[in-house]
Design a protein around this motif. Structure first.
Motif, mmCIF file in Angstrom:
data_model
loop_
_atom_site.group_PDB
_atom_site.id
_atom_site.type_symbol
_atom_site.label_atom_id
_atom_site.label_comp_id
_atom_site.label_asym_id
_atom_site.label_seq_id
_atom_site.Cartn_x
_atom_site.Cartn_y
_atom_site.Cartn_z
ATOM 1 N N GLY A 528 33.540 38.207 47.400
ATOM 2 C CA GLY A 528 33.675 39.680 46.302
ATOM 3 C C GLY A 528 32.769 40.467 46.583
ATOM 4 O O GLY A 528 32.336 41.043 45.504
ATOM 5 N N ARG A 530 29.644 43.490 47.439
ATOM 6 C CA ARG A 530 29.808 44.767 47.320
ATOM 7 C C ARG A 530 29.557 45.630 47.968
ATOM 8 O O ARG A 530 28.129 45.145 48.354
ATOM 9 C CB ARG A 530 29.248 45.046 45.020
ATOM 10 N N GLU A 546 38.047 41.908 48.716
ATOM 11 C CA GLU A 546 38.731 41.689 48.045
ATOM 12 C C GLU A 546 38.191 39.873 47.451
ATOM 13 O O GLU A 546 37.972 39.764 48.198
ATOM 14 C CB GLU A 546 40.056 41.370 48.437
ATOM 15 N N THR A 547 38.643 39.433 46.335
ATOM 16 C CA THR A 547 38.740 38.014 46.141
ATOM 17 C C THR A 547 40.270 37.765 45.892
ATOM 18 O O THR A 547 41.121 38.159 45.223
ATOM 19 C CB THR A 547 38.018 37.933 44.733
#
Length: 549
Positions: A528, A530, A546-547
């Motif tokens: 995830g 950023r 996306e996780t």
């Protein structure tokens, strides 16, 4: 299984054995228990039920490959896809989609089949008939051959006349219930509400006596009532009712109308036969529970009237024979839509998307907002139009087996990120891997890709979504992220509709400058990552990896 779990299992088995032994000693089974059981069953044992359970379990273990893959058997080729695919029709009624599906139906069988077998009896009941008078009246033949053969016939019948690509023994379990309700209505309800739950709990305890479980989110899934094969269950129940009326209308030992009405009503409510629903497409469903409850109440009245019929009622049309007629007509009406829906094949241009993986006649692909390509064999005007229900997700197509199926929905794949689709047939199976990755734009959706991997093959890109744009604007510019095929995602900076610059997403804990904006990627534990956009003293999060769970 650890030491504590093993001790608990032994304790449960000992407690169960002692409790049964105490009750048996009190009631002296060599007396009343033994006499009653031996009057209906050979040696007081429901042999037919045990044969049926063994047969269904053998299908799961050896036909579906459950022996080697207990938690993940081969399912697709053993559904009742079409009348043009006889293998599915013959096996669907005895195959199962998972261990839980199997054990649920087997516990139902262990509870309800002995009631039905007891009501029918291994010994002939007709006046003047004698056991062992012929092979047809031989109690062992009736127990080991006739009863299991009748169960197999009902299993094939429920697969033939159930709507959709059904799988499972539940249609037969409901037929057991219908047959038993006609003779022992309240006992059947007690067996369903208590007995089936007891056997299910006992199985869970023996498998995992100590369960540690934390709170966790669930993947997108349909409402619980949308997973019920309502028409197949109802058809099986009606078959059981009709068989029960056919067997018992000559006998005098019948339950009262009140007991029968109450038993049917409580059973139908407990087994969710009121859950009449319809699929609207794209994971939306509508439930008509008021209509369903009214239908259940009407069914209870009709069954109570039907069982009150006698041989004399068939000399003229009466209210009782009318009720029997209604049961027959309703059962016949339920077969109509099933016949039409099962007379289908797959169109020639049926594989959507690009880059489908082919395995022994199966095509596995990914597509979004595509229409189901199952088409009717018989042209019946407007009814022959393709369904308007759209599908999105992993789709499996096999023209030889009349399969067109959304195996994994797009929403579920977005939740899990990875799955596998098992295809196969009798004696073989193969797995196709499915993987999704993506980046979400703040306030602007997700750009993602889907890859497929054939058995012993490499990952292949089969789907790319459209680019997405983050909501924040920096220095009058828009920032977007887009898939770039097998290459890393790209960040695109645009102004007034024109692209100012683009570059691949930077590596973890690195940065890149595009169109006067610096993009910094920060690694996060567990995934995830950023991406932040920096202009002067302004720092804004614009993208998140996306996780999945």
């Amino acid at each position: 299984m650890g030491l504590l779990s093993s001790v608990i299992v032994v304790f449960v088995l000992v407690a169960l054995a002692v409790s049964v032994g105490v009750v048996a000693r009190i009631d002296r089974p060599d007396g009343e228990w033994g006499t009653r059981l031996r009057s209906r069953w050979v040696m007081g044992v429901p042999w037919g039920t045990f044969v049926v359970v063994g047969f269904v379990l053998a299908v799961y273990l050896f036909v579906q490959g459950g022996w080697a893959h207990w938690r993940d058997p081969v399912v697709l080729p053993f559904r009742a896809w079409s009348y043009l695919y006889p293998t599915g029709l013959l096996t669907a009624g005895f195959s199962h989609a998972s261990p839980g599906h199997l054990t649920g139906n087997l516990t139902g069988t262990l509870v309800l089949s002995p009631l039905a077998e007891y009501a029918w009896g291994h010994f002939p009941q007709e006046r003047g008939s004698e056991s062992f008078g012929s092979w047809q009246r031989n109690p062992w033949v009736r127990a080991l051959v006739v009863y299991p053969a009748a169960v197999v016939a009902v299993g094939v019948l429920t697969a033939l006349f159930s709507i959709g690509a059904v799988i499972g023994f539940s249609g037969v379990v409901f037929a057991f219930a219908g047959f038993a309700l006609v003779r022992y209505p309240l006992t059947t309800v007690v067996a369903v509400l208590g007995g089936q739950r007891f056997f299910s709990l006992l199985y869970d305890v023996l498998r995992d006596p100590v369960l540690v479980q934390g709170a966790s989110p669930s993947p997108p899934s349909p409402p619980w009532w949308a997973g019920i094969a309502i028409q197949g269950h109802a058809f099986g129940l009606f078959v059981g009712f009709l068989l029960g009326v056919a067997v018992f209308y000559r006998r005098t030992d019948r339950p009262s109308a009140l007991r029968l009405w109450l038993g049917v009503l409580l059973f139908a409510v407990a087994k969710n036969l009121w859950a009449v629903y319809w699929y609207l497409g794209n994971d939306e469903y509508v439930l008509y529970r008021g209509v369903g409850l009214a239908l259940v109440v009407g069914l209870a009245v009709i069954v109570a009237l039907a069982l009150d019929v006698t041989e004399r009622d068939f000399d003229a049309f009466t209210l009782r024979t009318g009720a029997v007629t209604v049961l027959v007509v309703v059962a016949a009406v339920m077969t109509g839509p099933a016949v039409y829906s099962n007379l289908t094949t797959v169109s020639d241009s049926s594989v959507p998307g690009e880059g489908a993986v082919e395995v022994e006649g199966y095509h596995v692909t990914y597509a979004e907002d595509v229409r189901n390509e199952l088409i009717p064999v018989v042209d019946v005007g407007p009814l022959s139009q393709q369904t308007n229900v759209s599908s999105s997700g992993v789709i499996v197509v096999n023209q030889d087996r009349s399969i067109w199926y959304e195996s994994v929905s797009a929403g579920r794949l977005a939740y899990t990120g990875y799955t596998r689709v098992r295809v196969g047939g009798v004696g073989w199976n193969a797995d196709v891997g499915v993987n999704r990755d993506g980046w979400s734009a703040v306030g602007g959706g997700t750009a993602y890709r889907v890859f497929l991997r054939p058995p012993d093959g490499d990952w292949t890109l089969v789907h790319e979504s459209d680019p997405v744009t983050a909501e924040p604007r920096l220095d009058g510019k828009n920032v977007s992220i887009t898939s770039a095929g097998d290459s890393p995602y790209q960040i695109v900076v645009s102004q007034n509709g024109s692209v100012v610059g683009r570059d691949p997403v930077p590596r973890a804990n690195d940065s890149v400058s595009i169109g006067g904006i610096e993009f910094v990627r920060e690694e996060r534990d567990g995934g995830g990552d950023r991406i932040y956009a920096v202009v002067g003293d302004t720092r804004v999060r614009v993208f998140a990896q996306e996780t999945y769970r």
